[in-house]
Design an enzyme around this catalytic site. Structure first.
Site, PDB file in Angstrom:
ATOM      1  N   ASP A  58      35.531  47.450  36.437  1.00 56.43           N
ATOM      2  CA  ASP A  58      36.688  47.583  37.260  1.00 56.43           C
ATOM      3  C   ASP A  58      36.957  48.741  37.251  1.00 56.43           C
ATOM      4  OD1 ASP A  58      38.283  45.644  38.601  1.00 56.43           O
ATOM      5  OD2 ASP A  58      39.856  46.475  37.737  1.00 56.43           O
TER       6      ASP A  58
ATOM      7  N   HIS B  56      34.907  39.817  45.595  1.00 55.30           N
ATOM      8  CA  HIS B  56      36.006  38.498  45.381  1.00 55.30           C
ATOM      9  C   HIS B  56      36.871  39.388  45.754  1.00 55.30           C
ATOM     10  CE1 HIS B  56      35.332  41.913  42.596  1.00 55.30           C
ATOM     11  NE2 HIS B  56      36.325  41.501  42.041  1.00 55.30           N
TER      12      HIS B  56
HETATM   13  C1  NOJ Z   1      39.150  45.766  41.077  1.00 58.31           C
HETATM   14  C2  NOJ Z   1      38.995  44.274  41.369  1.00 58.31           C
HETATM   15  O1  NOJ Z   1      37.774  44.363  41.417  1.00 58.31           O
HETATM   16  C3  NOJ Z   1      39.771  43.845  41.536  1.00 58.31           C
HETATM   17  O2  NOJ Z   1      39.596  41.970  41.895  1.00 58.31           O
HETATM   18  C4  NOJ Z   1      41.121  43.841  41.040  1.00 58.31           C
HETATM   19  O3  NOJ Z   1      42.493  43.148  41.255  1.00 58.31           O
HETATM   20  C5  NOJ Z   1      41.406  45.637  40.802  1.00 58.31           C
HETATM   21  N1  NOJ Z   1      40.467  45.751  40.132  1.00 58.31           N
HETATM   22  C6  NOJ Z   1      42.616  45.262  39.505  1.00 58.31           C
HETATM   23  O4  NOJ Z   1      41.341  44.740  38.293  1.00 58.31           O
END
Ligand code: NOJ
Length: 546
Positions: free
Chosen positions: A195, A320
């Site tokens: 992430d 998502h």
């Molecule tokens: C990217 C993720 O894909 C997202 O869903 C998340 O809110 C942020 N990073 C923070 O972790």
């Protein structure tokens, strides 16, 4: 590891299948659907985080990396999923949220209690007079510094205030990160999605007078070295583990550096530039038609740029964090089949590894919620308040959310036309899309010429074609106003992919002598006769050498 022959399917666990009647999808639910999943011909399933978490950002706020949140099941359920998926020849890819932890994590709690060892796991800094240490803005709006009265200091959170950034400059943090990855490797996990991993190296803490702070913490100087070190301690010690880094506001140059195999950093990267072509003045919370020429230009420049320096891309429109592509770049009302299949072709046959996001294969669309009460996503709720404060009218805000909210891509999987679309026997955590009577998996499977069956053909084509897996990419028809086109070549042959992005007929001026159509979304195409393409038509043509 060979990457061109792989196809990944992404599941948002909360929304896939509810096995225990609480309205929330779970791990067992995924295991129960493995047969359906294996029917696609996919290699890996990426699961969004299901670790212990207060769920302020739907699991991207992890409080324990080694335990399963009870909403999703138990460790036994996860072990069973890994084992059963492996029986179908499918590996699991887990989501590693290593840029930040939840403020509920024991490391952060110890930090807050004054334990200096754990304070050094995060960024605690003194303010500038009455102001926070820097003027940077959080990705979810507002300052990215939260004040802690006991210390008269602030801690850094690039995302929500409950997601505190970890200090990767601290070697003890980096050791902990490797321990986490190794724990899951030992459980049999075959892939990792990291992430926002290009935010782990903060170059300097200074006020930004040109932007919101991004340039001081994006693609920082140590991202490569820290990830290389992580890989040497964990995933790079194996040759069957696939990695993909989510890269925020990155560049072609950086992504080739991260993915060129010689650098031993990551296998592939996600970038999001092509998903900002419907932003007005670079601002997400606006309404604008997508800029087709910009989209094409971005595809062409990333594809050629990555190949020139031996980088490797993850190919996707949906995930998502994004509204559904069929509603964004296609026409989900008048041409759902044509636009969904055209979009799939446009991306799947590029050079890279394609990702399918649950429901995309059956044509799931944006959910077009009409009131703010229907939304759940922290970013959408924060921006709803921000837009209200800016004086934007309620109906306009709802229109913006209908186009831009992340909840558009998170509504429950539509399995059938029965109660709650077969997702759950009780009210789901997020409403089911109203179109579930016609858009659902059962209908898709039973109809011979559905989007679902087209996806299977597309995947089967990649699997048997070395040209698609490894051939070079070449832009075609660069100035065409409605058709995106490219060529893939190797010593054996040439493949042309033509995609009409609009609901009007289009003519392509291109030499198709000796080519034959091997896939298309119209029963018969006139492209070889008079070079005409139908509304949202896509055609794939092949010419063999010699
Ligand atoms: C990217 C993720 O894909 C997202 O869903 C998340 O809110 C942020 N990073 C923070 O972790």
């Amino acid at each position: 590891m060979e990457l061109g022959d792989k196809v990944v399917y992404q599941i948002y666990p909360k929304s896939f299948y509810d096995s225990n009647d609480d309205g929330i999808g779970d791990i067992k639910g995924i295991t129960m659907k493995l047969e359906y999943l294996s029917g696609h011909g996919i290699d890996l399933i990426w699961l969004n985080p299901f670790f212990v978490s207060p769920q302020n950002d739907n699991g991207y706020d992890i409080a324990d990396y080694y335990e399963i949140d009870k909403t999703f099941g138990t460790m036994k359920d996860v072990e069973e999923l890994i084992a059963k998926a492996s029986g179908y020849g499918i590996g699991l890819m887990f989501d590693m949220v290593l840029n930040h932890t939840s403020t509920e994590h024991e490391w952060f709690k110890k930090a807050l209690s004054g334990d200096q060892y754990y304070k050094d796991f995060y960024f605690f800094k003194k303010g500038e007079g009455a102001n926070p240490p820097t003027n940077w803005e959080s990705k979810y709006g507002g300052s990215c510094w939260e004040y802690v009265e006991e210390f008269d200091e602030y801690y850094l959170h690039l995302f929500d205030k409950t997601q505190a950034d970890l200090n990767w400059d601290n070697p003890d943090v980096r050791k902990e990160m490797a321990n986490i990855v190794n724990f899951w490797i030992d459980k049999g996990v075959k892939g990792f999605r990291f992430d926002v991993i290009n935010l782990i190296s903060k170059d300097s803490f200074e006020d930004d007078f040109e932007g919101v702070g991004k340039r001081f913490y994006t693609d920082g100087i140590n991202v490569g070295p820290y990830l290389h070190e992580l890989g040497e301690r964990s995933f790079n010690r194996y040759d069957d583990i696939m990695t993909v880094g989510e890269m925020s506001a990155t560049s072609i140059e950086k992504c080739t550096y991260y993915t060129n195999p010689e650098n031993k950093i990551l296998g592939t990267t996600f970038n999001f530039h092509h998903l900002k072509v419907d932003y007005q003045n670079n601002e997400k919370w606006t309404l604008a038609q997508f800029d087709f020429h910009e989209l094409k230009q971005l595809f062409h420049s990333w594809q050629t740029g990555m190949q020139e320096n031996n980088g490797w891309s993850a190919l996707f429109y949906n995930c998502h964090d994004q509204p559904r592509a069929i509603s964004r770049f296609g026409d989900d009302k008048n041409y759902p089949y044509e636009s969904a299949t055209m979009l799939a072709t446009s991306i799947h046959l590029q050079r890279g590894t394609p990702y399918i996001y649950y429901g995309e294969e059956i044509g799931m669309t944006n959910n077009y919620f009409e009131t703010i009460e229907q939304y759940r996503d922290v970013e959408s709720l924060n921006y709803y308040e921000i837009m209200k404060r800016q004086g934007i009218k309620e109906n306009k805000i709802i229109e913006i959310l209908q186009a831009k909210s992340r909840d558009n891509g998170r509504s429950p999987m539509q399995w059938d036309d029965g109660l709650n679309s077969g997702f759950s026997r009780v009210k789901p955590w997020l409403e089911i899309n109203k179109n579930y009577k016609s858009v659902n998996q059962e209908t898709a499977i039973n109809s011979g010429d559905s989007i679902y069956h087209y996806y299977r053909k597309l995947i089967a084509l990649r699997k048997k074609s070395d040209l698609i897996q490894n051939g070079s990419y070449q832009p075609l028809l660069e100035n065409h106003d409605s058709v995106y086109a490219y060529k893939r070549c190797d010593s054996q042959g040439e493949l042309i992919v033509l995609c009409n992005f609009y609901g009007e007929k289009s003519v392509v001026d291109i030499d198709l002598t000796d080519y034959r159509i091997i896939l298309g979304n119209y029963a018969s195409s006139s492209v070889l006769q008079d070079h005409t393409m139908q509304e949202f038509e896509t055609v794939v043509l092949l010419k063999n050498h010699g």
